[in-house]
Design a protein around this motif. Structure first.
Motif, short mmCIF file in Angstrom:
data_model
loop_
_atom_site.label_atom_id
_atom_site.label_comp_id
_atom_site.label_asym_id
_atom_site.label_seq_id
_atom_site.Cartn_x
_atom_site.Cartn_y
_atom_site.Cartn_z
N THR A 138 -3.67 -3.64 -46.07
CA THR A 138 -2.40 -3.55 -46.87
C THR A 138 -1.78 -4.73 -47.17
OG1 THR A 138 -1.29 -3.07 -44.60
CG2 THR A 138 -2.27 -1.12 -45.81
N GLN A 195 -4.61 4.44 -26.93
CA GLN A 195 -3.14 5.06 -26.81
C GLN A 195 -3.24 6.63 -27.16
OE1 GLN A 195 -0.44 2.72 -29.39
NE2 GLN A 195 1.19 3.53 -28.34
N TYR A 245 -3.56 -7.05 -42.39
CA TYR A 245 -4.33 -5.90 -42.68
C TYR A 245 -4.60 -5.81 -43.79
CZ TYR A 245 -4.19 -3.75 -37.81
OH TYR A 245 -4.27 -3.39 -36.55
N HIS A 252 5.53 0.32 -22.61
CA HIS A 252 6.86 0.12 -22.87
C HIS A 252 7.65 0.15 -21.78
CE1 HIS A 252 6.07 1.99 -27.09
NE2 HIS A 252 6.78 0.81 -27.43
N GLU A 263 -0.91 1.68 -23.03
CA GLU A 263 -0.05 2.59 -22.44
C GLU A 263 -0.84 3.68 -21.83
OE1 GLU A 263 3.15 3.95 -25.09
OE2 GLU A 263 3.08 1.78 -26.38
N PRO A 319 8.47 -4.10 -28.49
CA PRO A 319 8.92 -2.90 -29.17
C PRO A 319 7.91 -2.22 -30.12
CG PRO A 319 9.90 -4.91 -30.18
CD PRO A 319 9.26 -5.39 -28.98
N SER A 320 8.01 -1.13 -30.47
CA SER A 320 7.26 -0.57 -31.30
C SER A 320 6.73 -1.04 -32.46
CB SER A 320 7.67 1.02 -31.44
OG SER A 320 6.74 1.76 -32.17
N GLY A 321 5.50 -1.15 -32.79
CA GLY A 321 5.13 -1.96 -34.04
C GLY A 321 5.03 -3.29 -33.93
N CYS A 322 5.26 -3.79 -32.92
CA CYS A 322 5.11 -5.31 -32.61
C CYS A 322 3.69 -6.13 -32.72
CB CYS A 322 5.96 -5.81 -31.42
SG CYS A 322 5.22 -5.45 -29.96
N GLY A 323 2.54 -5.09 -32.42
CA GLY A 323 1.27 -5.62 -32.58
C GLY A 323 0.55 -5.69 -31.35
N LYS A 324 0.92 -4.76 -30.47
CA LYS A 324 0.38 -4.69 -29.04
C LYS A 324 -1.20 -4.12 -29.23
CE LYS A 324 3.71 -2.17 -27.28
NZ LYS A 324 4.64 -1.93 -28.30
N THR A 325 -1.04 -3.02 -29.69
CA THR A 325 -2.39 -2.26 -30.01
C THR A 325 -3.39 -3.02 -30.79
OG1 THR A 325 -1.41 -0.19 -29.82
CG2 THR A 325 -3.54 -0.22 -30.87
N THR A 326 -2.76 -3.79 -32.06
CA THR A 326 -3.37 -4.66 -32.60
C THR A 326 -4.09 -5.82 -31.85
OG1 THR A 326 -2.11 -4.30 -34.51
CG2 THR A 326 -3.56 -6.09 -34.71
N PHE A 384 -0.18 -6.56 -44.72
CA PHE A 384 0.73 -6.53 -43.51
C PHE A 384 0.34 -7.57 -42.41
CE2 PHE A 384 2.86 -5.32 -39.73
CZ PHE A 384 4.02 -5.22 -39.97
N ALA A 406 0.02 -8.43 -39.04
CA ALA A 406 0.55 -7.87 -37.76
C ALA A 406 0.63 -8.75 -36.54
CB ALA A 406 -0.46 -6.60 -37.50
N1 LIG Z 1 -4.99 -0.24 -39.87
C1 LIG Z 1 -3.78 -0.63 -40.31
N2 LIG Z 1 -3.40 -0.83 -41.72
C2 LIG Z 1 -2.02 -1.66 -41.94
N3 LIG Z 1 -1.19 -1.98 -40.99
C3 LIG Z 1 -1.49 -1.37 -39.75
C4 LIG Z 1 -2.87 -1.07 -39.13
N4 LIG Z 1 -2.75 -0.72 -37.96
C5 LIG Z 1 -1.33 -1.24 -37.61
N5 LIG Z 1 -0.73 -1.57 -38.84
C6 LIG Z 1 0.77 -2.03 -38.52
O1 LIG Z 1 0.68 -3.41 -37.78
C7 LIG Z 1 1.69 -3.23 -37.07
C8 LIG Z 1 1.51 -3.41 -35.45
O2 LIG Z 1 0.89 -2.22 -35.22
P1 LIG Z 1 0.36 -1.92 -33.67
O3 LIG Z 1 -0.35 -0.52 -33.46
O4 LIG Z 1 -0.37 -3.02 -33.08
O5 LIG Z 1 1.73 -1.75 -33.17
P2 LIG Z 1 2.06 -1.54 -31.47
O6 LIG Z 1 2.87 -2.56 -30.78
O7 LIG Z 1 0.70 -1.09 -30.76
O8 LIG Z 1 3.17 -0.24 -31.51
P3 LIG Z 1 3.40 0.94 -30.63
O9 LIG Z 1 4.07 0.51 -29.34
O10 LIG Z 1 4.20 1.94 -31.58
O11 LIG Z 1 2.00 1.62 -30.19
C9 LIG Z 1 2.60 -1.97 -37.22
O12 LIG Z 1 3.60 -2.28 -38.09
C10 LIG Z 1 1.65 -1.06 -38.00
O13 LIG Z 1 2.14 -0.35 -39.18
#
Ligand SMILES: Nc1ncnc2c1ncn2[C@@H]1O[C@H](COP(=O)(O)OP(=O)(O)OP(=O)(O)O)[C@@H](O)[C@H]1O
Ligand SMILES: [Mg+2]
Lengths: 386, 291
Positions: free
Chosen positions: A14, A82, A12, A192, A159, A37-44, A16, A18
């Motif tokens: 930032t 989501q 990203y 989840h 989800e 787990p939350s934040g592991c990159g599923k939505t990404t 980061f 992902a």
């Molecule tokens: N637009 C963005 N800019 C910077 N970092 C991001 C952005 N979107 C997501 N992230 C980071 O990327 C990581 C993965 O995010 P993601 O939304 O894919 O998680 P997730 O697996 O869907 O979590 P959850 O189960 O909580 O929805 C997270 O640590 C989040 O902080």
């Protein structure tokens, strides 16, 4: 359509990271679930498939065509967000049919699909409402409906059932499964909820910190987890991870629980040569044992391990027993209590002394240093490398 | 029994005072509001009254409240001063420039709110700084340029100036309003197959309608009331209502009747616009879009 991610990486703005060089093949018509787990990159991952994010590296193929830089409009991918993302100024009906209108489907076809989807999701009464007038669960069903009505190349669902109450969730889950069996549309599903993943999926992918840890059928993942992380993440109550040491014994593997040299099972279990070689290399191993593979007796027998029942948690048809071993402050490697599951008609009281054996099914051996699986106990009762 | 109930006054007094005190503040507030509204509305009332008075009574030493109303002033305004043309000028210039401003501003604000625009960090300040420039400072340069381009005293000349004046502020306002529309609505619409322009028209505009209505009111009212540039850049053909009204104040006399009639006419479109658009200035449009 088949979907393929090849070495997809996402950094990203930032800085980061992902997603970490993700490789994934989803077959045509397959129901694939991402669990993690939350934040592991599923939505990404879903957003990259939909084209809402471009991967920093790697390629996305849809139906064999390189779609890495295809505009989201031209991918014919439907996504349940989501956060729902319903159009607040449109009625439920308008929300549902927008895509069909854009694609200029015949009115009769639109009406027919609208009826079908709204009946399936139980939102027939809500078609004239605005999203602001709906409850969270109703909104979620509309969001789901907006995707289902389309019959796209690929479904992406983030989800989609998380806000429904248990009964409705189970009903919708069944409906989803039926629908998928009928339409056979490739689906990537994020949840989840393990039960959801196990019920719905052809295959499951377990993610952690931007990595795909393991991909397999629900059964494979459950019985032969590739690492302690996967083992711990799937199954409820979660797997017991016990520190063990191993030594050879007449062509088999003798496992000693903890420091006390307690044997598991009455005899050492046979193992392939490969496993023996592997086991000799490390002195610290971890034994994974599912709570339902723990057998309890009221009386001692050769090879059983004495223990005390500390807590009884009635769960309806089964009881969860939290068990303490004499002389072992922390039986598991992660400090979690040791749990056994017994049918609730078996009478085990709090404080009772029991003797336990580990059923030689669904046992997994991990390397304590790396957390990776070394061997699993197959149905034949032989340790084999995974 | 009866004695103990009536005797201790200390118990009874708070019981009486408290409910009374509860009524005092709202009542005071109502009275204050009424006074403020009256003070604000009185000039309007007086102008309307004056516009309906015969000239003789307007100039009487003692204010007259009872008279037979007449439309003479309005007739005079249109027949003697050709007010129809002035009104047309104002309406054309205001409506056209406001529409152009809104269309450009919505597109620009959407781009700023949603897409990567090079140097977007500085755009907001740059836009606002244009707004900080005193109108008079650019008036003379505009006059000279417009003279060269033969735009003096034309609709187009005024329209261009008003677009230039209003656009920065409108973009700045709209950027905030459009930025409040959840990102995911665009994405959902994108996946539903809408193009960018369709997304703006069918999703973003309706959802951001309250903000857009407010911006439109700002733009409209500013243009409709603008005096200085109109005075500088027009003379005969394109004079607007505010300029004409000022002309009724003459060196030796003030044409109160015509002036107040013109003022009333100038007020009407503003009231119409505000009443039409205020319906949309309600909050909570985005309710229910996202969790
Ligand atoms: N637009 C963005 N800019 C910077 N970092 C991001 C952005 N979107 C997501 N992230 C980071 O990327 C990581 C993965 O995010 P993601 O939304 O894919 O998680 P997730 O697996 O869907 O979590 P959850 O189960 O909580 O929805 C997270 O640590 C989040 O902080
Ligand atoms: Mg997510």
């Amino acid at each position: 359509m088949a979907l393929s991610l090849q070495g997809v990486e996402k950094v990203y703005s930032t800085g980061f990271k992902a997603l970490n060089s993700l490789c994934l093949e989803v077959g045509n018509g397959e129901f694939f679930t991402l669990l993690g787990p939350s934040g592991c990159g599923k939505t990404t991952t879903l957003r990259i498939i939909a084209g809402l994010e471009t991967p920093s590296k790697g390629k996305v193929f849809i139906g064999g065509r390189d779609c890495t830089h295809t505009h989201p409009r031209n991918r014919d991918v439907a996504m349940v967000f989501q956060s729902y993302a319903l159009y607040p100024h449109m009625s439920v009906r308008e929300n549902l049919v927008l895509n069909l209108r854009v694609r200029r489907l015949a009115q009769s076809e639109i009406d027919q699909r609208l009826r079908e989807v709204s009946r399936m999701l139980g939102i027939e009464q809500l078609l004239m409402h605005k999203p602001g007038q709906l409850s969270g669960g109703q909104r979620q069903r509309v969001a789901l409906g907006r995707s289902l009505i389309r019959r796209p190349n690929i479904f992406l669902m983030d989800e989609p059932l998380s806000n429904l109450d248990l009964k409705l969730r189970e009903r919708t889950r069944t409906e989803l499964k039926k629908l998928h069996e009928r339409l056979q549309i490739t689906t990537v599903y994020v949840t989840h909820d393990q039960a959801e993943a196990l019920v719905l999926s052809d295959r499951i992918g377990i993610m952690n910190g931007g990595d795909l840890m393991q991909v397999g059928t629900p059964q494979e993942i459950y019985e032969r987890p590739s690492s302690t992380f996967v083992a711990k993440f799937v199954g409820s109550p979660s797997i017991n991870l016990l520190p063990v040491t191993a030594r050879d014994s007449e062509g088999g593997l003798m496992l000693c629980l903890g420091r006390d040299g307690l044997d598991i099972g009455e005899t050492a279990l046979p193992a392939t040569q490969e496993v023996l070689v592997q086991a000799r290399k490390t002195d610290r191993l971890v034994l994974g044992i599912r709570p339902e593979s723990v057998a309890l007796r009221h009386a001692p027998a050769p090879g059983t391990i004495p223990a005390v029942i500390e807590i009884v948690e009635p769960m309806g048809s089964v009881n969860h027993l939290i068990i303490r071993f004499d002389g072992m402050a922390e039986p598991t490697i992660d400090g979690e209590p040791f749990v056994a599951v017994v049918r609730s008609n078996e009478r085990f009281e709090r404080g009772a002394v029991v003797w336990l054996t580990l059923r030689p099914d669904r046992l997994v051996l991990f390397d304590a240093a790396t957390g990776m699986a070394l061997a699993a106990l197959s149905d034949a009762g032989t340790w084999r490398c995974v | 029994m009866r004695m103990t109930r009536t005797a201790p006054g200390a118990v009874r007094i708070p019981a009486i005072v408290r409910p009374a005190a509860r009524h005092v503040w709202p009542t005071l507030l109502k009275i204050t509001t009424a006074v403020v509204v009256l003070v604000w509305l009185f000039p309007v009332y007086w102008i309307v009254l004056t516009s309906l008075k015969p000239v003789r009574e307007i100039n009487s030493k003692v204010p007259v409240f009872r008279f037979s109303p007449t439309l003479d002033n309005y007739r005079d305004l249109f027949v003697r001063f050709g007010f129809a043309k002035v009104l047309t000028n104002s309406i054309v210039v205001t409506v056209v420039s406001s529409l152009v401003v809104m269309v450009i501003a919505i597109l620009a604000a959407y781009a700023l709110a949603r897409m990567r625009v090079p140097g977007e960090k500085h755009v907001a300040l740059w836009i606002l700084s244009l707004r900080f420039i005193p109108v008079i400072a650019v008036g003379i340069p505009f006059y000279l340029e417009w003279q060269q381009l033969q735009l003096l005293d034309t609709w187009l000349g005024l329209i261009l100036v008003y677009i230039a004046f209003n656009l920065p502020f409108a973009i700045w306002l709209l950027r905030g309003f459009l930025g409040d529309v959840p990102f995911e609505l665009d994405e959902a619409a994108l996946l539903d197959g809408l193009s960018r322009l369709q997304i703006i028209r069918k999703i973003v505009l309706p959802v951001a309608l309250p903000g857009i209505a407010s911006t439109a009111i700002f733009t409209f009212v500013f243009t409709w009331n603008e005096y200085l540039m109109a005075l500088l850049l027009t003379s005969v053909d394109a004079v607007t209502v505010p300029v004409t009204i000022a002309k009724f104040i003459m060196p030796y006399t003030i044409l109160w009747g015509d002036l107040s009639a013109a003022v009333v006419i100038q007020l009407v479109p503003m009231l119409i616009v505000v009443f039409l658009l205020q319906r949309h200035i309600v909050r909570g449009m985005t309710l229910g879009a996202v969790k």
